[in-house]
Design a protein around this motif. Sequence first.
Motif, short mmCIF file in Angstrom:
data_model
loop_
_atom_site.label_atom_id
_atom_site.label_comp_id
_atom_site.label_asym_id
_atom_site.label_seq_id
_atom_site.Cartn_x
_atom_site.Cartn_y
_atom_site.Cartn_z
N LYS A 65 0.83 -1.21 0.00
CA LYS A 65 0.00 0.00 0.00
C LYS A 65 0.86 1.26 0.00
CE LYS A 65 -4.56 0.63 2.03
NZ LYS A 65 -5.43 0.19 3.13
N VAL A 66 1.97 1.21 0.72
CA VAL A 66 2.82 2.40 0.89
C VAL A 66 3.68 2.65 -0.35
CG1 VAL A 66 4.87 3.23 2.13
CG2 VAL A 66 2.86 2.44 3.41
N PHE A 67 4.13 1.59 -1.02
CA PHE A 67 5.14 1.79 -2.06
C PHE A 67 4.66 1.56 -3.50
CE2 PHE A 67 7.91 0.88 1.65
CZ PHE A 67 8.60 2.08 1.65
N LEU A 68 3.59 0.79 -3.70
CA LEU A 68 3.33 0.30 -5.05
C LEU A 68 2.19 0.99 -5.79
CD1 LEU A 68 3.71 -3.53 -4.40
CD2 LEU A 68 5.43 -1.91 -5.23
N ASP A 69 2.52 1.59 -6.92
CA ASP A 69 1.51 1.99 -7.89
C ASP A 69 1.41 0.87 -8.93
OD1 ASP A 69 0.78 4.61 -6.96
OD2 ASP A 69 2.74 5.32 -7.63
N TYR A 118 -1.93 -4.54 -5.18
CA TYR A 118 -1.52 -3.20 -5.63
C TYR A 118 -0.98 -3.25 -7.06
CZ TYR A 118 -2.51 -2.77 -0.78
OH TYR A 118 -3.18 -2.85 0.43
N LYS A 143 10.33 -0.49 -7.23
CA LYS A 143 9.88 0.32 -6.10
C LYS A 143 10.22 -0.32 -4.76
CE LYS A 143 7.45 3.71 -5.94
NZ LYS A 143 6.11 3.95 -6.47
N GLU A 165 19.25 3.05 -3.70
CA GLU A 165 18.27 3.64 -2.74
C GLU A 165 16.85 3.11 -2.95
OE1 GLU A 165 18.91 7.91 -2.55
OE2 GLU A 165 20.45 7.51 -1.04
N PRO A 170 13.80 0.86 -1.25
CA PRO A 170 13.36 0.31 0.04
C PRO A 170 13.35 -1.22 0.02
CG PRO A 170 11.66 1.75 -0.91
CD PRO A 170 12.75 1.66 -1.91
N LEU A 196 16.75 2.49 4.79
CA LEU A 196 16.06 1.90 3.65
C LEU A 196 15.37 0.58 3.98
CD1 LEU A 196 18.85 2.54 1.01
CD2 LEU A 196 16.56 3.56 0.97
#
Lengths: 396, 396
Positions: free
Chosen positions: A110-114, A136, A166, A198, A200, A228
């Motif tokens: 939810k936080v990182f993936l489009d 996601y 991502k 860089e 995550p 990270l």
Amino acid sequence: MAVKFAKRLDNLEGSAIRELLKLTARPEVISFAGGMPAPELFPVEEMKKVSVAVLEEQGKIALQYTTTEGYKPLREKIAERMNRKLKTNVTADDILITSGSQQGLDFSGKVFLDEGDIVLCESPSYMGALNAFKSYQPKFIEIPTDENGMIMEELEKVLEENDRVKMIYVIPDFQNPSGRTWPMERRQKFMEIINKYEIPVIEDNPYGELRFEGEFLPSLKSLDTKGLVIFLGTFSKIFCPGYRLGWTCAAPEILTKYNICKQGADLQASTISQMEVNKFIEMYDLDAHVENIKACYVKRRDLMLKTMEEEFPDCVKFTHPQGGLFTWVILPENVNASEMAQKCLEKNVAYVPGDSFFPNGGVYNCCRLNYSNMPEDKIVEGIKRMGEVLRAELEK
Amino acid sequence: MAVKFAKRLDNLEGSAIRELLKLTARPEVISFAGGMPAPELFPVEEMKKVSVAVLEEQGKIALQYTTTEGYKPLREKIAERMNRKLKTNVTADDILITSGSQQGLDFSGKVFLDEGDIVLCESPSYMGALNAFKSYQPKFIEIPTDENGMIMEELEKVLEENDRVKMIYVIPDFQNPSGRTWPMERRQKFMEIINKYEIPVIEDNPYGELRFEGEFLPSLKSLDTKGLVIFLGTFSKIFCPGYRLGWTCAAPEILTKYNICKQGADLQASTISQMEVNKFIEMYDLDAHVENIKACYVKRRDLMLKTMEEEFPDCVKFTHPQGGLFTWVILPENVNASEMAQKCLEKNVAYVPGDSFFPNGGVYNCCRLNYSNMPEDKIVEGIKRMGEVLRAELEK
């Protein structure tokens, strides 16, 4: 009815493991399928005293809402324990209590993936995580592995060639499903690569404390200098899964996003469960409890490996996990592990066919065996029956 | 650090209520801000006996994983209770246990909403639901309300003009934040409209059992002939919130999607919490417990309304809820409820300013007051202090 669902559901299926577990609930089934702890080790008597003590001392607080980040004394204990066991340097403020580490996996997506973003993972990898991420709508690139886990040259190649990566999902300790562990030099090389790009990293570590042999290896989180690494921990394997308590440990600017997810997802983890686990750690010795678990599981692992050596044909290979709950069996290429699973179920033996651990599919000759949940006589009997099925398959 | 978050986070903020609750945790604050039940009514002594009984009788099962849909005896009791209280006709198979009804809200977004889809809701509506839906990047259209809830002519107009409406979110009983209840003819008209357009409806019903006065009104779910209503229930308000247990009740083809969400989100609700709530219902009388809660809350509501009548200027209006936990205060248009909240906090009184209950914003002169959590003397004292601040505001 013409109800229209969201597009994300098109690729979502129920977990094969969860569906299989329903079949294996029959008492006559010898199940190597789930990832369930040994119930005979659960601290039932202790939890009776713990729950009475919590309700006696703080009943009204225990039954009320609490803050989203979680019960502070428990977060303090988790931070102290991580620093002691995993060589991290974190505080209670770096910890968010989640409903099992599974919830940390969902929040990571939810936080990182489009839609269309790329997730890198080990090949194979934990299907429960892959399913959580699939909501996601990412693409997966599987990084090849060998007996020492993810191959760093392959990782670097993929990162060079793809600019929509991502996040990277890894289980460096006693991986699910393979049982493999990354050695120190891979961990260091991994952090070098990560620091360069860089990206995550989701470090899923449910089994790290369950090391039977070999030297301690530091968590990626403890090697992380740039904030990270998002570390996911759980009480499911070192205590018991029935409370559904895990945690996410991450840098403040990342953890705050997970906290927002938690608010929307379910406001907070159970107040009373958090206070009970906290109280157990105060009243009893969690480290000693973990030692009991390890003593039990190492015997079961040894017995499973020994019986496989005796009962399985030589062309069948399997991993030798130094800890955790699983071994990974590689069958000859012409054996289909899903078809064989049906035949094993007819003999009341269950395991998880390996194909669902590969997000892009295409591998059909592997299976995951769990050794933590069955008593020793059933391990021997179950492996013997699997051996019979296997030999029949190979004679076809 | 150059970590990139998903686009969905751009519009997501932490809940104003949850942040406010941290401020109001100081014991000297008289808080009308949260939606917390009265802790003095929690069955603390009973739960001591219940938790010992569960661990005594089924300890190993209680501490282990269970199925995603939830503990069957509890699902059976929920279905029986819904049929008896809400005139539905459902079975255990129609029920999925969730981590509070909040999780059912999150899953509703996940199951139905693609980016840009339209969600219809009452204006105002529960901010925790709006925040959960926002993760899935919908647009909101607010349907105007009057003292009887959503205005059906307005709903029909919006449905005629918009073809991307994917779901409708409503709280027909003792709404959060307004305290309003839809009368029977609105419910029937609503179902007519819904059946015509075949749009899924999320019926959020945390307070339905807490009716102090007026006639019983059937749930939308009980009027649903096409399987369009997804009913969200919770034990938070009729029992206690600390266990984080709620449920979703829906037609099979919809519930199976929620089940898949549950697998990815956190595998299952807490086994032991489910067994404990189930055991409480077996050992004690939940209906009698609900009667106690109602007897307490009706007194607090009466006292809050009476004190507001005495202490607030005549130009201030407020709703007369027939049940539930909240009343909605409408200030003169020139009073900003957020600015006033700061002044009230200086006098150690807290409430939630109304603007965050409007997904598209623009309304600044309302506030939500909770009467369930504070004892009677504090209700009187808190409203008096609010009255002082109010009069000072109006004299400006």
